[in-house]
Write an enzyme that holds these catalytic residues in place. Structure first.
Site, PDB file in Angstrom:
ATOM      1  N   ASP A 196     -24.700  38.445 -28.113  1.00  0.00           N
ATOM      2  CA  ASP A 196     -23.827  37.511 -28.830  1.00  0.00           C
ATOM      3  C   ASP A 196     -24.086  36.091 -28.340  1.00  0.00           C
ATOM      4  O   ASP A 196     -23.921  35.795 -27.161  1.00  0.00           O
ATOM      5  CB  ASP A 196     -22.359  37.888 -28.556  1.00  0.00           C
ATOM      6  CG  ASP A 196     -21.379  36.990 -29.303  1.00  0.00           C
ATOM      7  OD1 ASP A 196     -21.183  37.211 -30.503  1.00  0.00           O
ATOM      8  OD2 ASP A 196     -20.818  36.056 -28.681  1.00  0.00           O
TER       9      ASP A 196
ATOM     10  N   LYS B 176     -23.508  32.037 -34.382  1.00  0.00           N
ATOM     11  CA  LYS B 176     -22.310  31.493 -35.058  1.00  0.00           C
ATOM     12  C   LYS B 176     -22.511  30.047 -35.491  1.00  0.00           C
ATOM     13  O   LYS B 176     -23.137  29.261 -34.767  1.00  0.00           O
ATOM     14  CB  LYS B 176     -21.095  31.582 -34.127  1.00  0.00           C
ATOM     15  CG  LYS B 176     -20.934  32.936 -33.430  1.00  0.00           C
ATOM     16  CD  LYS B 176     -19.638  33.060 -32.652  1.00  0.00           C
ATOM     17  CE  LYS B 176     -19.640  34.285 -31.765  1.00  0.00           C
ATOM     18  NZ  LYS B 176     -20.353  34.088 -30.469  1.00  0.00           N
TER      19      LYS B 176
ATOM     20  N   HIS C 107     -17.786  30.274 -36.754  1.00  0.00           N
ATOM     21  CA  HIS C 107     -17.224  30.367 -35.408  1.00  0.00           C
ATOM     22  C   HIS C 107     -15.715  30.154 -35.384  1.00  0.00           C
ATOM     23  O   HIS C 107     -14.995  30.772 -34.606  1.00  0.00           O
ATOM     24  CB  HIS C 107     -17.902  29.329 -34.493  1.00  0.00           C
ATOM     25  CG  HIS C 107     -17.899  29.697 -33.039  1.00  0.00           C
ATOM     26  ND1 HIS C 107     -18.929  29.412 -32.192  1.00  0.00           N
ATOM     27  CD2 HIS C 107     -16.992  30.329 -32.270  1.00  0.00           C
ATOM     28  CE1 HIS C 107     -18.658  29.862 -30.978  1.00  0.00           C
ATOM     29  NE2 HIS C 107     -17.480  30.413 -31.003  1.00  0.00           N
TER      30      HIS C 107
HETATM   31  N1  LIG Z   1     -15.846  33.727 -31.050  1.00  0.00           N
HETATM   32  C1  LIG Z   1     -15.267  32.996 -30.141  1.00  0.00           C
HETATM   33  O1  LIG Z   1     -14.558  32.023 -30.431  1.00  0.00           O
HETATM   34  C2  LIG Z   1     -15.451  33.369 -28.696  1.00  0.00           C
HETATM   35  C3  LIG Z   1     -14.578  32.835 -27.721  1.00  0.00           C
HETATM   36  C4  LIG Z   1     -14.758  33.251 -26.404  1.00  0.00           C
HETATM   37  C5  LIG Z   1     -15.766  34.137 -26.052  1.00  0.00           C
HETATM   38  N2  LIG Z   1     -16.618  34.615 -27.009  1.00  0.00           N
HETATM   39  C6  LIG Z   1     -17.703  35.561 -26.650  1.00  0.00           C
HETATM   40  O2  LIG Z   1     -17.171  36.579 -25.828  1.00  0.00           O
HETATM   41  C7  LIG Z   1     -17.877  36.602 -24.585  1.00  0.00           C
HETATM   42  C8  LIG Z   1     -16.976  37.075 -23.467  1.00  0.00           C
HETATM   43  O3  LIG Z   1     -15.870  36.256 -23.296  1.00  0.00           O
HETATM   44  P1  LIG Z   1     -15.522  35.558 -21.921  1.00  0.00           P
HETATM   45  O4  LIG Z   1     -16.778  35.111 -21.288  1.00  0.00           O
HETATM   46  O5  LIG Z   1     -14.449  34.606 -22.187  1.00  0.00           O
HETATM   47  O6  LIG Z   1     -14.824  36.709 -21.060  1.00  0.00           O
HETATM   48  P2  LIG Z   1     -15.088  38.103 -20.406  1.00  0.00           P
HETATM   49  O7  LIG Z   1     -16.331  38.750 -20.842  1.00  0.00           O
HETATM   50  O8  LIG Z   1     -13.800  38.812 -20.634  1.00  0.00           O
HETATM   51  O9  LIG Z   1     -15.167  37.734 -18.856  1.00  0.00           O
HETATM   52  C9  LIG Z   1     -16.310  37.178 -18.274  1.00  0.00           C
HETATM   53  C10 LIG Z   1     -16.059  37.019 -16.769  1.00  0.00           C
HETATM   54  O10 LIG Z   1     -15.892  38.310 -16.190  1.00  0.00           O
HETATM   55  C11 LIG Z   1     -16.788  38.497 -15.101  1.00  0.00           C
HETATM   56  N3  LIG Z   1     -17.180  39.920 -15.141  1.00  0.00           N
HETATM   57  C12 LIG Z   1     -18.021  40.510 -16.033  1.00  0.00           C
HETATM   58  N4  LIG Z   1     -18.116  41.829 -15.809  1.00  0.00           N
HETATM   59  C13 LIG Z   1     -17.315  42.106 -14.755  1.00  0.00           C
HETATM   60  C14 LIG Z   1     -17.002  43.301 -14.070  1.00  0.00           C
HETATM   61  N5  LIG Z   1     -17.540  44.461 -14.434  1.00  0.00           N
HETATM   62  N6  LIG Z   1     -16.138  43.219 -13.018  1.00  0.00           N
HETATM   63  C15 LIG Z   1     -15.605  42.032 -12.651  1.00  0.00           C
HETATM   64  N7  LIG Z   1     -15.863  40.857 -13.279  1.00  0.00           N
HETATM   65  C16 LIG Z   1     -16.719  40.896 -14.330  1.00  0.00           C
HETATM   66  C17 LIG Z   1     -17.921  37.551 -15.379  1.00  0.00           C
HETATM   67  O11 LIG Z   1     -18.535  37.140 -14.190  1.00  0.00           O
HETATM   68  P3  LIG Z   1     -20.114  37.481 -13.875  1.00  0.00           P
HETATM   69  O12 LIG Z   1     -20.933  36.859 -14.956  1.00  0.00           O
HETATM   70  O13 LIG Z   1     -20.326  36.847 -12.550  1.00  0.00           O
HETATM   71  O14 LIG Z   1     -20.214  38.976 -13.835  1.00  0.00           O
HETATM   72  C18 LIG Z   1     -17.191  36.375 -16.027  1.00  0.00           C
HETATM   73  O15 LIG Z   1     -16.622  35.533 -15.034  1.00  0.00           O
HETATM   74  C19 LIG Z   1     -18.409  35.176 -24.434  1.00  0.00           C
HETATM   75  O16 LIG Z   1     -19.468  35.126 -23.524  1.00  0.00           O
HETATM   76  C20 LIG Z   1     -18.820  34.890 -25.851  1.00  0.00           C
HETATM   77  O17 LIG Z   1     -20.073  35.499 -26.131  1.00  0.00           O
HETATM   78  C21 LIG Z   1     -16.451  34.264 -28.321  1.00  0.00           C
END
Ligand SMILES: NC(=O)c1ccc[n+]([C@@H]2O[C@H](COP(=O)([O-])OP(=O)(O)OC[C@H]3O[C@@H](n4cnc5c(N)ncnc54)[C@H](OP(=O)(O)O)[C@@H]3O)[C@@H](O)[C@H]2O)c1
Ligand SMILES: *[C@@H]1O[C@H](CO)[C@@H](O)[C@H](O)[C@H]1NC(C)=O
Ligand SMILES: *[C@@H]1O[C@H](CO)[C@@H](O)[C@H](O)[C@H]1NC(C)=O
Ligand SMILES: *[C@@H]1O[C@H](CO)[C@@H](O)[C@H](O)[C@H]1NC(C)=O
Length: 322
Positions: free
Chosen positions: A67, A101, A134
């Site tokens: 993504d 997006k 997006h």
């Molecule tokens: N469409 C939209 O508007 C929108 C908005 C927000 C996000 N997104 C998408 O969704 C993705 C994910 O969202 P997000 O980055 O906000 O949150 P997330 O995936 O819920 O959390 C990411 C965080 O969790 C840590 N992490 C990952 N796996 C882990 C595990 N197994 N144990 C402990 N910690 C862990 C990561 O650190 P490390 O990297 O150090 O492991 C990072 O700090 C984004 O990257 C993006 O692609 C889309």
């Protein structure tokens, strides 16, 4: 059973490892259930040059879905990571599923196809699998509000699909009434709505609405507040929450895996982000257990409508969804 015994007896190396399952979209395409998130916006985050390695490691760990977005400014690195995996003979382009997006400042119908072509150039690809609006809000280049109706933007998305530059089209951060308006007025039905869903923000009404209309839901920020967020508030559950710990012990998993599986068991596609080789492998190791309906209901009770993302800077813009 016999096959498993044969493998054990003869020590056959399972060269074709198990790849995360897919679900059917309403346009006939299939989407892999686990997408590597590469947006780095919510938790202090990774520098852009780590994305290339993360994508390669993810593919080595059997991810087939990545993504990205124009907004993340990492499409080039995503394309490089996929190219590295193809060069190593791990996958072909056709076996990969790439989501990108359209940003808010390119919402005019005639901007959509050229913007997608720029993404394709950065990715080094001749199509993407899924292209999303997006956010329903349109802005000018300087970030000030624009009043372009997302229905007009959708016509541009339909143009992109008709040209074969993208296999499926969908939206992100659209609310119930915006989904209904798109269904009523669009030619092509959106295949996906990508929205925030996790235990502190279960989003049940919107998820059910999309799923009832045949629109697949991708859950972003799936860990909610289990992981550190740069916010003034923290909403349970956290990573050591006793309810989650109990489930994790029952299934021999981590609390993070329990939360990801909870989303899978609500029939969603998940978008966990990690740039760490071990953690990203953990985040797809979800298909040897399943929560009961009662356990899903128990996790739903954490809901506080508490989002990780704060889009409130746009709240006075036309088409603000929340
Ligand atoms: N469409 C939209 O508007 C929108 C908005 C927000 C996000 N997104 C998408 O969704 C993705 C994910 O969202 P997000 O980055 O906000 O949150 P997330 O995936 O819920 O959390 C990411 C965080 O969790 C840590 N992490 C990952 N796996 C882990 C595990 N197994 N144990 C402990 N910690 C862990 C990561 O650190 P490390 O990297 O150090 O492991 C990072 O700090 C984004 O990257 C993006 O692609 C889309
Ligand atoms: C956290 O948020 C504050 C205020 O919005 C911001 O100034 C800071 O750069 C952010 N820190 C990180 C690591 O993202
Ligand atoms: C969350 O929002 C929904 C819909 O607006 C509302 O019905 C519900 O009471 C809210 N729940 C909490 C815990 O605030
Ligand atoms: C959805 O967003 C629109 C703006 O386009 C707003 O008028 C409406 O109240 C929102 N509807 C829901 C159900 O949140």
């Amino acid at each position: 059973m016999l096959l498993v015994q044969a493998i054990l007896l003869f020590g056959v190396n399972l060269a074709v490892a198990s790849v995360a399952p897919s679900m059917d979209l309403n346009d006939g395409n299939k989407i892999p259930l686990v997408a590597l998130g590469t947006g780095r916006g919510t938790s202090g985050s990774i520098p852009i040059d780590e994305v290339r390695d993360a994508v390669l490691w993810a593919i080595e760990a059997d991810y087939r879905h990545i993504d990205t977005a124009v907004l993340y400014q990492d499409e080039t690195q995503v394309g490089q990571g996929v190219a590295d995996a193809i060069a190593k003979g791990l996958v072909t382009r056709e076996q990969m599923y790439i989501t990108t997006k359209l940003p808010c400042e390119r919402h005019a119908r005639e901007q959509v196809v050229p913007t997608l072509r720029e993404s394709l150039t950065r990715l080094g690809m001749d199509y993407v699998d899924l292209f999303l609006i997006h956010f329903p809000v349109a802005t000018k280049d300087d970030g000030s509000p624009d009043d372009i109706d997302y229905l007009e933007t959708w016509r541009g998305m339909e143009d992109a699909k008709e040209l074969g530059l993208v296999k499926s089209i969908g939206v992100s951060n659209f609310n119930v009434s915006q989904i209904d308006r798109l269904l009523a007025k669009g030619k092509v039905k959106p295949a996906v709505n990508q929205i925030e869903v996790h235990p502190a923000y279960t989003n049940e009404e919107l998820v059910a609405h999309c799923q009832n209309k045949g629109i697949a839901v991708m859950a972003y920020s799936p860990f909610g507040f289990l992981v550190p967020r740069n916010r003034t508030y923290v909403t349970p559950p956290l990573i050591d929450d006793p309810t989650l710990v109990k489930l994790a012990e029952k299934y021999g998993k981590t609390t993070g895996q329990v939360v990801l599986r909870y989303l899978i068991d609500r029939d969603m596609i998940i978008v966990p982000k990690s740039a760490n080789k071990e953690r990203l492998a953990q985040n797809i190791d979800l298909f040897d257990f399943k929560l009961t309906a009662d356990e899903v209901a128990t996790i739903n009770k954490f809901n506080q409508n508490s989002s990780v993302f704060d889009f409130s800077g746009w709240k006075n813009y036309p088409y603000y969804p929340f």
